[in-house]
Design a protein around this motif. Structure first.
Motif, mmCIF file in Angstrom:
data_model
loop_
_atom_site.group_PDB
_atom_site.id
_atom_site.type_symbol
_atom_site.label_atom_id
_atom_site.label_comp_id
_atom_site.label_asym_id
_atom_site.label_seq_id
_atom_site.Cartn_x
_atom_site.Cartn_y
_atom_site.Cartn_z
ATOM 1 N N GLY A 74 0.796 -1.225 0.000
ATOM 2 C CA GLY A 74 0.000 0.000 0.000
ATOM 3 C C GLY A 74 0.825 1.270 0.000
ATOM 4 N N LEU A 75 2.101 1.173 -0.378
ATOM 5 C CA LEU A 75 2.965 2.347 -0.390
ATOM 6 C C LEU A 75 2.943 3.067 -1.733
ATOM 7 C CD1 LEU A 75 5.969 0.827 1.570
ATOM 8 C CD2 LEU A 75 4.205 2.384 2.439
ATOM 9 N N ILE A 76 2.625 2.334 -2.795
ATOM 10 C CA ILE A 76 2.523 2.941 -4.117
ATOM 11 C C ILE A 76 1.250 2.459 -4.797
ATOM 12 C CG2 ILE A 76 5.026 3.148 -4.388
ATOM 13 C CD1 ILE A 76 4.868 0.809 -6.414
ATOM 14 N N TRP A 77 0.812 3.197 -5.805
ATOM 15 C CA TRP A 77 -0.303 2.775 -6.642
ATOM 16 C C TRP A 77 0.240 2.531 -8.047
ATOM 17 C CZ3 TRP A 77 -0.601 6.070 -10.690
ATOM 18 C CH2 TRP A 77 -0.240 7.393 -10.498
ATOM 19 N N ARG A 78 -0.522 1.792 -8.812
ATOM 20 C CA ARG A 78 -0.149 1.430 -10.178
ATOM 21 C C ARG A 78 -1.344 1.691 -11.077
ATOM 22 N NH1 ARG A 78 -0.843 -3.699 -12.795
ATOM 23 N NH2 ARG A 78 0.740 -4.064 -14.376
ATOM 24 N N SER A 79 -1.097 2.334 -12.210
ATOM 25 C CA SER A 79 -2.143 2.617 -13.177
ATOM 26 C C SER A 79 -1.696 2.103 -14.540
ATOM 27 C CB SER A 79 -2.393 4.127 -13.246
ATOM 28 O OG SER A 79 -3.282 4.435 -14.292
ATOM 29 N N VAL A 80 -2.570 1.357 -15.206
ATOM 30 C CA VAL A 80 -2.259 0.811 -16.520
ATOM 31 C C VAL A 80 -3.213 1.437 -17.535
ATOM 32 C CG1 VAL A 80 -2.061 -1.275 -17.908
ATOM 33 C CG2 VAL A 80 -1.527 -1.359 -15.469
ATOM 34 N N GLU A 81 -2.645 2.075 -18.537
ATOM 35 C CA GLU A 81 -3.443 2.647 -19.621
ATOM 36 C C GLU A 81 -3.522 1.634 -20.753
ATOM 37 O OE1 GLU A 81 -2.186 6.598 -20.781
ATOM 38 O OE2 GLU A 81 -1.290 6.844 -18.796
ATOM 39 N N ALA A 82 -4.698 1.489 -21.325
ATOM 40 C CA ALA A 82 -4.927 0.517 -22.392
ATOM 41 C C ALA A 82 -4.393 1.038 -23.713
ATOM 42 C CB ALA A 82 -6.407 0.184 -22.483
ATOM 43 N N THR A 83 -3.081 1.074 -23.820
ATOM 44 C CA THR A 83 -2.424 1.467 -25.057
ATOM 45 C C THR A 83 -1.578 0.287 -25.529
ATOM 46 O OG1 THR A 83 -0.547 2.382 -23.844
ATOM 47 C CG2 THR A 83 -2.323 3.910 -24.399
ATOM 48 N N THR A 84 -0.994 0.410 -26.705
ATOM 49 C CA THR A 84 -0.102 -0.634 -27.197
ATOM 50 C C THR A 84 1.278 -0.030 -27.374
ATOM 51 O OG1 THR A 84 -1.950 -1.614 -28.372
ATOM 52 C CG2 THR A 84 0.237 -2.337 -29.010
ATOM 53 N N PRO A 85 2.267 -0.437 -26.591
ATOM 54 C CA PRO A 85 2.161 -1.320 -25.429
ATOM 55 C C PRO A 85 1.506 -0.582 -24.260
ATOM 56 C CG PRO A 85 4.396 -0.485 -25.605
ATOM 57 C CD PRO A 85 3.637 0.036 -26.808
ATOM 58 N N PRO A 86 1.057 -1.328 -23.250
ATOM 59 C CA PRO A 86 0.405 -0.678 -22.110
ATOM 60 C C PRO A 86 1.348 0.323 -21.431
ATOM 61 C CG PRO A 86 0.113 -3.048 -22.008
ATOM 62 C CD PRO A 86 1.095 -2.781 -23.109
ATOM 63 N N ALA A 87 0.816 1.466 -21.062
ATOM 64 C CA ALA A 87 1.578 2.475 -20.328
ATOM 65 C C ALA A 87 1.290 2.289 -18.842
ATOM 66 C CB ALA A 87 1.173 3.869 -20.778
ATOM 67 N N VAL A 88 2.310 1.935 -18.088
ATOM 68 C CA VAL A 88 2.155 1.674 -16.653
ATOM 69 C C VAL A 88 2.831 2.806 -15.880
ATOM 70 C CG1 VAL A 88 2.537 0.039 -14.782
ATOM 71 C CG2 VAL A 88 2.167 -0.803 -17.110
ATOM 72 N N THR A 89 2.071 3.426 -14.997
ATOM 73 C CA THR A 89 2.555 4.538 -14.191
ATOM 74 C C THR A 89 2.435 4.174 -12.722
ATOM 75 O OG1 THR A 89 1.760 6.067 -15.888
ATOM 76 C CG2 THR A 89 2.249 7.009 -13.729
ATOM 77 N N TYR A 90 3.411 4.616 -11.924
ATOM 78 C CA TYR A 90 3.442 4.357 -10.487
ATOM 79 C C TYR A 90 3.537 5.683 -9.741
ATOM 80 C CZ TYR A 90 4.572 -0.386 -11.912
ATOM 81 O OH TYR A 90 4.536 -1.629 -12.490
ATOM 82 N N GLY A 91 2.931 5.731 -8.565
ATOM 83 C CA GLY A 91 3.006 6.917 -7.718
ATOM 84 C C GLY A 91 2.857 6.530 -6.260
ATOM 85 N N LEU A 92 3.125 7.461 -5.388
ATOM 86 C CA LEU A 92 3.021 7.220 -3.945
ATOM 87 C C LEU A 92 1.574 7.352 -3.488
ATOM 88 C CD1 LEU A 92 6.076 9.223 -2.595
ATOM 89 C CD2 LEU A 92 5.871 6.743 -2.791
ATOM 90 N N THR A 93 1.153 6.446 -2.631
ATOM 91 C CA THR A 93 -0.136 6.553 -1.966
ATOM 92 C C THR A 93 0.024 7.488 -0.768
ATOM 93 O OG1 THR A 93 0.337 4.716 -0.483
ATOM 94 C CG2 THR A 93 -0.750 4.166 -2.587
ATOM 95 N N ALA A 94 -1.073 7.760 -0.093
ATOM 96 C CA ALA A 94 -0.998 8.571 1.134
ATOM 97 C C ALA A 94 -0.092 7.883 2.157
ATOM 98 C CB ALA A 94 -2.399 8.781 1.706
ATOM 99 N N ARG A 95 -0.152 6.565 2.238
ATOM 100 C CA ARG A 95 0.720 5.831 3.168
ATOM 101 C C ARG A 95 2.182 5.991 2.758
ATOM 102 N NH1 ARG A 95 -1.020 0.069 3.368
ATOM 103 N NH2 ARG A 95 -2.735 1.021 4.471
ATOM 104 N N GLY A 96 2.446 5.909 1.464
ATOM 105 C CA GLY A 96 3.808 6.096 0.977
ATOM 106 C C GLY A 96 4.324 7.495 1.253
ATOM 107 N N LEU A 97 3.464 8.491 1.044
ATOM 108 C CA LEU A 97 3.858 9.868 1.342
ATOM 109 C C LEU A 97 4.150 10.059 2.823
ATOM 110 C CD1 LEU A 97 1.326 11.767 -0.935
ATOM 111 C CD2 LEU A 97 3.829 11.809 -1.146
ATOM 112 N N SER A 98 3.353 9.406 3.683
ATOM 113 C CA SER A 98 3.603 9.534 5.119
ATOM 114 C C SER A 98 4.917 8.854 5.502
ATOM 115 C CB SER A 98 2.428 8.987 5.933
ATOM 116 O OG SER A 98 2.360 7.575 5.852
ATOM 117 N N LEU A 99 5.263 7.777 4.811
ATOM 118 C CA LEU A 99 6.557 7.124 5.071
ATOM 119 C C LEU A 99 7.694 8.039 4.640
ATOM 120 C CD1 LEU A 99 8.321 4.763 5.942
ATOM 121 C CD2 LEU A 99 7.906 3.730 3.688
ATOM 122 N N ILE A 100 7.562 8.673 3.490
ATOM 123 C CA ILE A 100 8.597 9.605 3.032
ATOM 124 C C ILE A 100 8.775 10.727 4.053
ATOM 125 C CG2 ILE A 100 9.156 11.354 1.277
ATOM 126 C CD1 ILE A 100 9.667 8.490 0.337
ATOM 127 N N ALA A 101 7.671 11.248 4.573
ATOM 128 C CA ALA A 101 7.763 12.313 5.586
ATOM 129 C C ALA A 101 8.494 11.812 6.829
ATOM 130 C CB ALA A 101 6.366 12.817 5.950
#
Length: 125
Positions: A74-101
């Motif tokens: 639960g530290l990061i989220w993952r988003s997959v866009e339906a493109t060819t090839p798929p575009a996968v993006t990652y970012g910090l969740t609120a829990r991840g941001l609190s860990l960074i802090a």
């Protein structure tokens, strides 16, 4: 008058090292790649290949596995866009941001003391 709700208290540690809360966190951030990836994501979401370039000595297999583990925690989220090839993006969740802090003082300490630590290693070795 309604009493003010108290924040939930974390469970008390039983003394069992296998269930120690700090061990669970240190096992995650203390591995070779997790903290570097989390710190890379602190400035905003990144695509898979951008993360690989930001941490150039990580293999694609380790990058993929570490990202899956960070997502499961639960530290990061993952988003997959339906493109060819798929575009996968990652970012910090609120829990991840609190860990960074929470890690910010450690990062600052490392930046301030690394030159002296490296000098000591050169003298010793």
């Amino acid at each position: 008058m309604t009493p003010t709700p108290q924040p939930a208290r974390p469970p008390e540690w039983s003394g069992d090292l296998q269930t120690c809360p700090i061990r669970q966190v240190l096992d995650r951030i203390g591995d070779r790649w997790s903290l570097l990836l989390l710190l890379t994501l602190k400035d905003g979401p990144q695509r898979f290949n951008a993360l690989g370039r930001a941490v150039p000595d990580i293999s694609r297999r380790m990058l993929s596995g570490t990202l899956k583990t960070l997502e499961a925690d639960g530290l990061i989220w993952r988003s997959v866009e339906a493109t060819t090839p798929p575009a996968v993006t990652y970012g910090l969740t609120a829990r991840g941001l609190s860990l960074i802090a929470a890690l910010r003082p450690l990062v600052d300490w490392a930046a301030a003391h690394t030159p002296a630590i490296l000098a000591g290693r050169r003298r010793a070795g």
